[in-house]
Design a protein around this motif. Structure first.
Motif, short mmCIF file in Angstrom:
data_model
loop_
_atom_site.label_atom_id
_atom_site.label_comp_id
_atom_site.label_asym_id
_atom_site.label_seq_id
_atom_site.Cartn_x
_atom_site.Cartn_y
_atom_site.Cartn_z
N LYS A 123 0.82 -1.22 0.00
CA LYS A 123 0.00 0.00 0.00
C LYS A 123 0.84 1.26 0.00
O LYS A 123 0.35 2.34 -0.34
CB LYS A 123 -0.93 0.02 1.21
N GLN A 141 -4.62 -15.12 1.06
CA GLN A 141 -5.54 -13.98 0.96
C GLN A 141 -4.85 -12.76 0.35
O GLN A 141 -3.76 -12.38 0.76
CB GLN A 141 -6.08 -13.63 2.34
N ILE A 142 -5.50 -12.18 -0.65
CA ILE A 142 -5.02 -10.90 -1.20
C ILE A 142 -5.30 -9.83 -0.15
O ILE A 142 -6.44 -9.66 0.28
CB ILE A 142 -5.73 -10.58 -2.53
N ILE A 144 -6.09 -6.50 2.03
CA ILE A 144 -6.94 -5.33 1.85
C ILE A 144 -6.12 -4.11 1.47
O ILE A 144 -6.62 -3.19 0.82
CB ILE A 144 -7.75 -5.05 3.14
N MET A 146 -4.14 -3.77 -0.77
CA MET A 146 -4.09 -3.60 -2.21
C MET A 146 -5.10 -2.54 -2.67
O MET A 146 -4.89 -1.83 -3.65
CB MET A 146 -4.39 -4.94 -2.89
N SER A 147 -6.19 -2.42 -1.95
CA SER A 147 -7.24 -1.48 -2.34
C SER A 147 -6.84 -0.02 -2.10
O SER A 147 -7.55 0.88 -2.55
CB SER A 147 -8.53 -1.78 -1.58
N LEU A 170 -9.77 -14.44 -2.67
CA LEU A 170 -10.45 -13.22 -2.23
C LEU A 170 -11.65 -13.64 -1.40
O LEU A 170 -12.75 -13.87 -1.92
CB LEU A 170 -10.89 -12.39 -3.44
N PRO A 173 -10.49 -9.67 2.74
CA PRO A 173 -11.53 -9.00 1.95
C PRO A 173 -11.94 -9.81 0.73
O PRO A 173 -11.16 -10.59 0.19
CB PRO A 173 -10.85 -7.69 1.52
N ASN A 174 -13.17 -9.55 0.28
CA ASN A 174 -13.66 -10.20 -0.93
C ASN A 174 -13.46 -9.26 -2.13
O ASN A 174 -12.85 -8.20 -2.02
CB ASN A 174 -15.14 -10.60 -0.78
N LEU A 175 -13.97 -9.68 -3.28
CA LEU A 175 -13.80 -8.88 -4.49
C LEU A 175 -14.36 -7.48 -4.33
O LEU A 175 -13.75 -6.49 -4.78
CB LEU A 175 -14.48 -9.59 -5.67
N LEU A 178 -11.89 -5.36 -2.50
CA LEU A 178 -10.68 -5.08 -3.28
C LEU A 178 -10.89 -3.95 -4.26
O LEU A 178 -10.08 -3.02 -4.37
CB LEU A 178 -10.22 -6.34 -4.02
N VAL A 179 -11.99 -4.00 -5.03
CA VAL A 179 -12.17 -3.04 -6.12
C VAL A 179 -12.91 -1.79 -5.69
O VAL A 179 -13.04 -0.85 -6.48
CB VAL A 179 -12.93 -3.70 -7.29
#
Length: 545
Positions: A123, A141-142, A144, A146-147, A170, A173-175, A178-179
């Motif tokens: 981040k 897990q990706i 959070i 990343m967001s 994912l 956090p889920n998709l 993330l987005v």
């Protein structure tokens, strides 16, 4: 459901070729500040990599004016491409890579980070616009974090999946999480990431968060259907790849409403019902892959001259009907695959207009009549018409124009007449398969003084009505590995020792002919053919001299 690994490898190879802008930076001479050089060398010191395989890191040194894999502006690092550097182990939170605050492009794809998680400190690279961590061995897990990279326009976290091995996921956090902040995103590649979301969810999450999205690639992600109309809010979508997800749904007609849609890949997606033909007529559509959806029905519409189609693949579906003459209007078509469907009727002479055609597979259908002429499709590399009910002769086809042809498979039809000698003279031909037809007459090869440049490795003329002697020149093709002439009416004598001329030959079937095999007294025994794995000589009569 997971995609078979060999198909996934092919798709990754194609992906890498088509979207190499993720993996390629425009390197220029970098006059970096001392501070920036120190950061790069400190990062290098903290990485474990194979120096014998490295082409970038291994060249870095203090005071250098050339930093492989690095792009810069004003003495500051703005781009870093360390893909395919055989880096192993993870990147810990103290790595100086996270101090490159002006970094806009980062590519760590195709390394081996040995099942470590993506570091949350990612981040801190707030200036990132392009991030590629594909096929690098990251798992779990990706994060959070990343967001927080709100400037991202391209993100690639795609990964190969091997059964029983960990992968990226994912969940929390889920998709959606993330987005949620990545409103600038134009390309999202999450192939192989375990997302496990229903259609109404993942469609809504994407459409509400990524208004600028152009490329959506989420193959092999455990997604389910249906495909929601909410996707229509993504007005800039040009590429949709949802391969190998169990969508269990019909293909929605609204996909034809994406004005910029150029690529739609829905193979192995559990599709059913009738495919909306209006999608095939979308003027911008270039690549359509619906393969491996056996419950999907459809037919080919009348095509107009404004179509942009380049590839059309509906193999292993329940598409049926006849081929329209208007398929000849697809002047940009390079790949047409209709194998293992339920098409029938005579094959129209559509190839006369398809000068860009490279790959043509119409096998395992019920096409009848003679095959079309290929004299205008001079870029063809593969022609596969096996397992149909084609009839007539092929001697009138001007094969000599197909100088790039590598594979010709007309086996399991009802073709008649002689085999054109021009087929054997094609300089690029590798596989020539004409078995299980009604071909007759003698096999005649064009006279050549030098066969050394020819690539033919597979020749199958079995189960025909061929007569006369076996041409000794057949054994002058240096790459020949597979030769089957069984179940014909070949006669005369054949010196078995000529087989020695082909050092690569591993499969030989001369059985069920009227051949007399000659082995000279000084001839070779089995030990002289160590490369042979299969030799079939049933009904051949031995003779010695």
């Amino acid at each position: 459901m997971r995609i078979p690994i060999f198909m996934w490898l092919v798709s990754v190879a194609l992906y890498s070729a088509l979207f190499s802008d993720f993996g390629t930076l425009d390197y220029a001479q970098c006059l970096l500040s001392d501070q920036q050089q120190s950061l790069l060398l400190s990062m290098k010191k903290g990485l474990v990599f194979n120096a014998s395989l490295s082409t970038k890191l291994v060249t870095w040194s203090q005071g250098s004016t050339s930093w492989a894999g690095v792009t810069c502006e004003g003495g500051t690092v703005t781009g870093l491409d360390l893909s395919n550097e055989s880096i192993s182990d993870g990147i810990n939170s103290s790595s100086s890579i996270f101090s490159l605050q002006h970094l806009r492009r980062l590519n760590l794809g195709f390394n081996r980070f040995n099942s470590t998680t993506i570091p949350p400190r990612i981040k801190s690279l707030r200036s990132l616009e392009y991030l590629n961590l594909s096929n690098s061995g990251f798992v779990g897990q990706i994060p959070i974090e990343m967001s927080y990279l709100v400037g991202l326009t391209k993100l690639d976290l795609s990964t190969l999946y091997f059964r029983g091995s960990p992968s990226l996921k994912l969940e929390d956090p889920n998709l959606k999480m993330l987005v949620g902040r990545l409103a600038e995103m134009k390309e999202l590649h999450l192939d192989g990431v375990n997302i496990s979301a229903a259609g109404e969810e993942w469609c809504r999450w994407l459409s509400s968060s990524l208004p600028k999205l152009e490329v959506l690639s989420m193959s092999n992600c455990y997604l389910s259907g249906p495909i929601s109309p909410s996707l229509l809010d993504l007005k800039s979508l040009s590429v949709i790849r949802l391969v190998n997800n169990n969508l269990s749904t019909k293909v929605p007609g609204f996909l034809a409403n994406f004005r910029n849609l150029t690529t739609l890949h829905l193979s192995s997606a559990g599709l059913s019902g009738m495919f909306p033909s209006k999608i095939l007529l979308a003027p911008a559509l270039q690549n359509l892959d619906l393969s491996n959806n056996p419950l999907l029905q459809g037919s080919l519409p009348e095509f107009s001259t404004v179509s942009s189609l380049r590839t059309l693949d509906v193999r292993f579906t329940n598409f049926s009907g006849t081929l329209p003459d208007s398929i000849g209007n697809l002047s940009n078509l390079s790949r047409l695959v209709l194998a293992n469907c339920s098409f029938s009727g005579k094959m129209p002479d559509f190839t006369a207009k398809l000068s860009q055609l490279v790959y043509l597979d119409l096998s395992t259908n019920n096409f009848s009549g003679p095959p079309p002429s290929f004299s205008h499709s001079r870029n063809l590399i593969q022609i596969i018409f096996s397992h149909n009910v084609l009839s007539g002769e092929i001697s009138s086809t001007q094969w000599e124009y197909l100088q790039k042809l590598e594979v010709l498979d007309l086996s399991y039809n009802s073709l008649q007449g002689s085999i054109p000698s021009s087929l054997f003279a094609l300089p690029s031909i590798q596989k020539l398969q004409l078995s299980n037809n009604q071909m007759s007459g003698q096999v005649q090869l064009m006279e050549h003084s030098n066969f050394s440049s020819y690539q033919l490795d597979t020749l199958d003329l079995s189960s025909n009505d061929l007569t006369g002697p076996v041409p000794a020149t057949l054994f002058q093709f240096p790459e020949l590995k597979y030769l089957s002439l069984s179940f014909n009416n070949f006669n005369g004598s054949l010196d078995i020792n000529v087989v020695q001329k082909i050092s690569n030959l591993s499969y030989l079937d001369l059985s069920y002919n009227n051949l007399e095999l000659i082995a000279n007294a000084s001839g070779s025994g089995v030990s002289s053919f160590p490369q042979m794995t299969t030799v079939k000589l049933a009904s051949c009569q031995p003779s010695t001299s």
